[in-house]
Enzyme design. Structure first.
Site, PDB file in Angstrom:
ATOM      1  N   ARG A   1     -15.791 -41.568 -86.403  1.00 43.28           N
ATOM      2  CA  ARG A   1     -15.707 -40.608 -86.975  1.00 43.28           C
ATOM      3  C   ARG A   1     -14.762 -39.864 -85.864  1.00 43.28           C
ATOM      4  NH1 ARG A   1     -18.717 -42.265 -89.570  1.00 43.28           N
ATOM      5  NH2 ARG A   1     -20.055 -42.918 -88.594  1.00 43.28           N
ATOM      6  N   THR A   2     -16.214 -39.141 -84.585  1.00 46.38           N
ATOM      7  CA  THR A   2     -15.159 -38.542 -83.523  1.00 46.38           C
ATOM      8  C   THR A   2     -13.715 -38.752 -83.007  1.00 46.38           C
ATOM      9  OG1 THR A   2     -16.763 -37.683 -83.510  1.00 46.38           O
ATOM     10  CG2 THR A   2     -15.221 -36.285 -82.211  1.00 46.38           C
TER      11      THR A   2
ATOM     12  N   HIS B   1     -22.100 -30.258 -79.781  1.00 44.58           N
ATOM     13  CA  HIS B   1     -21.118 -31.429 -80.523  1.00 44.58           C
ATOM     14  C   HIS B   1     -19.918 -29.998 -80.829  1.00 44.58           C
ATOM     15  CE1 HIS B   1     -18.725 -34.271 -82.140  1.00 44.58           C
ATOM     16  NE2 HIS B   1     -19.547 -35.448 -82.686  1.00 44.58           N
TER      17      HIS B   1
END
Ligand code: CP
Length: 330
Positions: free
Chosen positions: A79-80, A157
């Protein structure tokens, strides 16, 4: 003849050569959620909204045309990494993808500072995921270009927490006055470390549901306690589920266990099923940073309260906003 590449300035300002702009976010690093206040969060969400509108209307546009992002990942990511790539490309920029450092000069023993100084010669902004706590802060000391922390070990994060907060804001229409229950691996889960800190800027109640050895670290609880936020720890979800407005579930991360048997013993203890959802509020928001393994039964995906796939898309707009802001275009 002038030098093509000026020497390093004596201070690490992170400002690209000759490109001064007025945005308060221009040229900054995004290392920890501790750097944000509520006013800034509201501004980021407004820009993210504009990004949503633009993507809905035209798909991509040239706000960051000519800009380059280096995506430097020392740990796996779906995702990131891909949402930062998508964000940069939807803004008209391009990406240097280093998603597997085993094919880079890191395997020859290159240090993080040297890798960062190399990439900033080619890119305007660097997104970094690294297994060590403090790695992004270290990288920022050496970099003249903005560093965005995409996860530093069990530390933080921050961009995930921003998208998580944006999701809550979009799904419920408010953050103040809600009860958020975080469940799973709260000890090693960097997403919850960042999100709990961000939520402490609002008038919320926090419940932590985790096995005793995986509860939120005491220093983070103490930090949140100083903001006057009510916090309670539970071994089981049952007593707090009926009052929960947001249930934030995390994976029990196998990679942080030295003893695989200890990880196995926890498997199955903290699982959300359709039966769990029957006990929850009708407007509860169910979130998960993903990847999920067994924490949320796939049968729950059809429940409109399951927000985790929308949560990923909100991440695109937040990351577009952050890239535009640190590059002085928002
Ligand atoms: N949520 C999150 O950080 O996912 P990835 O590990 O796939 O990037």
């Amino acid at each position: 003849m002038p030098k093509l590449i000026p020497r390093l300035p004596s201070t690490n300002s992170h400002l690209p050569f000759g490109d001064m702009q007025n945005s308060p976010f221009y040229g900054i690093d995004i290392i920890t959620v501790k750097q944000f206040d509520r006013e800034q969060l509201t501004y980021i969400f407004e820009v993210a909204h504009e990004m949503y509108e633009m993507v809905s209307r035209v798909g991509s546009f040239d706000l960051l045309k000519g800009k380059i992002l280096a995506n430097l990942f020392y740990q796996p990511s779906t995702r990131t990494s891909s949402s930062f790539t998508s964000a940069m490309e939807r803004l008209g920029g391009s990406v240097i993808p280093i998603n597997n450092v085993s094919y880079s000069s890191v395997t020859k023993g290159e240090s993080l500072p040297d890798t960062i100084r190399t990439l900033e010669a080619f890119a305007d902004v660097i997104v970094l995921r690294h297994p060590e706590v403090g790695s992004s802060a270290l990288a920022a000391k050496y970099a003249r270009k903005p560093i965005i922390n995409a996860g530093d070990g069990v530390g933080e994060h921050p961009t995930q927490a921003l998208l998580d907060l944006f999701t809550i804001h979009e799904e419920l229409g408010r953050v103040d006055g809600i009860t958020v229950t975080m469940m799973g691996d709260l000890k090693y889960g960097r997403t919850v470390h960042s999100l709990a800190r961000l939520l402490s800027l609002y008038n919320v109640k926090l419940n932590y549901v985790a096995p005793e050895n995986l509860c939120l670290p005491d220093e983070i609880k103490a930090e949140i306690g100083t903001k006057g936020i009510p916090q309670d720890c539970f071994a089981d979800l049952t007593p707090v589920l009926p009052e929960t407005d947001v249930l934030y579930v995390t994976r029990v991360q196998k990679e942080y266990f030295e003893d695989p048997a200890q990880h196995e013993s926890l498997k199955g203890s903290y699982v959300i099923t359709t039966e769990t959802m029957r006990q929850a509020k009708s407007k509860m928001v169910l979130m998960h940073p993903f990847p999920r393994v067994w924490e949320i039964d796939m049968a729950v995906d059809a429940d409109p309260r399951a927000a985790y796939f929308r949560q990923m898309e909100y991440g695109l707009y937040i990351r577009m906003a952050l890239l535009a802001m640190v590059l002085g275009k928002a």
